[in-house]
Enzyme design. Structure first.
Site, PDB file in Angstrom:
ATOM      1  N   LYS A  96       0.867  -1.188   0.000  1.00 30.64           N
ATOM      2  CA  LYS A  96       0.000   0.000   0.000  1.00 30.64           C
ATOM      3  C   LYS A  96       0.899   1.232   0.000  1.00 30.64           C
ATOM      4  CE  LYS A  96      -4.363   1.097   2.283  1.00 30.64           C
ATOM      5  NZ  LYS A  96      -5.197   1.210   1.096  1.00 30.64           N
ATOM      6  N   ILE A  97       1.343   1.588  -1.179  1.00 29.79           N
ATOM      7  CA  ILE A  97       2.333   2.638  -1.343  1.00 29.79           C
ATOM      8  C   ILE A  97       1.657   3.900  -1.871  1.00 29.79           C
ATOM      9  CG2 ILE A  97       4.391   3.273  -2.669  1.00 29.79           C
ATOM     10  CD1 ILE A  97       4.907   0.134  -2.569  1.00 29.79           C
TER      11      ILE A  97
END
Ligand code: PMP
Length: 296
Positions: free
Chosen positions: A154-155
């Site tokens: 989850k960047i």
């Protein structure tokens, strides 16, 4: 390297202010390059008090996301969970969305970060996509390729793709977008996973080219408990158009049904779908209702 000292002035929203005095690190790579990682958790007001659903799993995913992009992760996850409960308490929140964000330090090079900071915020937030059945469009914006990007992390920067797809869908009169993967199969929505129902079975794309949602995992567990046949399989646009019904899963959106994909309106009455049973079951699960097994 140090990008500013106590004398450095920067331009901010129409005035010149001391770089030190903004309270923000405007030289963080997170701001310039999207080099950060975050999570989204939900706390529910249960009969056992406020309870964060799958807190450890979320923080462990945050740690993995940081590892995937070489951001140092120096925090203890159980300690962060305590801080999250504290955050709820000091803000008088019993049910809330919780957003931890790890952001890199000052570095204007395109190199890995050697330092990182963490922030956490919580606010009251109803189901992200509302409570009404959704109209979704198959987007012409593709998900990033797993060969270009660690897509199971989850960047922050990755969410530009989500913003583009969902805002285009909204502009076209829909509520949300379904994105294809690098191979042209339907992967998921901009920030939710996808399930379809066909002939009393559920189908969902395999982990391969999607974000491995924690809600998705719990839907799969619910299916196991209820004896619902669930098949993980790559899905074509035709599969989606020819489904009997469909729904999305995500921490923010929870479980939400789809009534229309592109011009196709599903004929099945949502209340009679497998998705509706799972939606009720999920609600009972997160609310820690003891009798949730019989309230489906
Ligand atoms: N896909 C994407 C791209 C997401 O960001 C999220 C989380 N917001 C999901 C799916 C759903 O994941 P989860 O169920 O863990 O919230």
């Amino acid at each position: 390297m140090k990008y500013y000292d106590e004398n450095t002035l920067i331009y901010l929203d129409g005035s010149y202010v001391k770089a030190f005095a903004t309270g923000l690190d405007l030289y963080t790579q997170a701001l310039h390059y999207g080099y950060g990682a975050f999570e989204g958790l939900r706390a529910y007001n249960t009969h056992n008090g406020p309870r964060i659903f799958k807190a450890l799993e979320h923080f462990e995913r945050l740690e993995k996301s940081c590892e995937a992009i070489n951001i140092p992760y120096t925090w203890d996850n159980r300690e962060l969970i305590d801080r999250a409960y504290e955050l709820l308490s000091i803000n008088n929140l019993r049910s809330a969305y919780i957003r931890p964000l790890v952001f890199s330090g000052s570095n204007m090079h395109l190199t890995s970060s050697t330092e990182a900071r963490i922030m956490m915020a919580a606010w009251e937030w109803g189901p992200y996509l509302g409570q009404n059945l959704l109209k979704v469009e198959i987007s012409d914006i593709q998900r990033p390729s797993s060969k270009a990007f660690p897509i199971s992390s989850k960047i922050s920067g990755q969410y530009i793709n989500s913003i583009l797809a969902s805002s285009k869908a909204i502009k076209n009169g829909y509520d949300e977008a379904l994105l294809l993967d690098q191979d042209g199969y339907v992967a998921q929505a901009s920030s939710e996973n996808l399930f379809i129902e066909k002939d009393f079975k559920l189908y969902t794309p395999p982990i391969q080219n999607i974000f491995p949602g924690i809600t998705r995992k719990n839907v799969i567990l619910i299916c196991k408990k209820l004896g619902i046949e669930l098949i993980e399989k790559r899905l074509t646009v035709q599969d989606i158009h020819e489904a009997d019904s469909a729904f999305l899963s995500g921490t923010a959106a929870e479980i939400i049904g789809i009534k229309q994909v592109d011009h196709i309106i599903y004929k099945e009455d949502w209340e009679h779908t497998i998705g509706a049973s799972i939606q009720r079951r999920y609600k009972n699960l997160v609310l820690e209702n003891e009798n949730y097994e019989v309230i489906i």
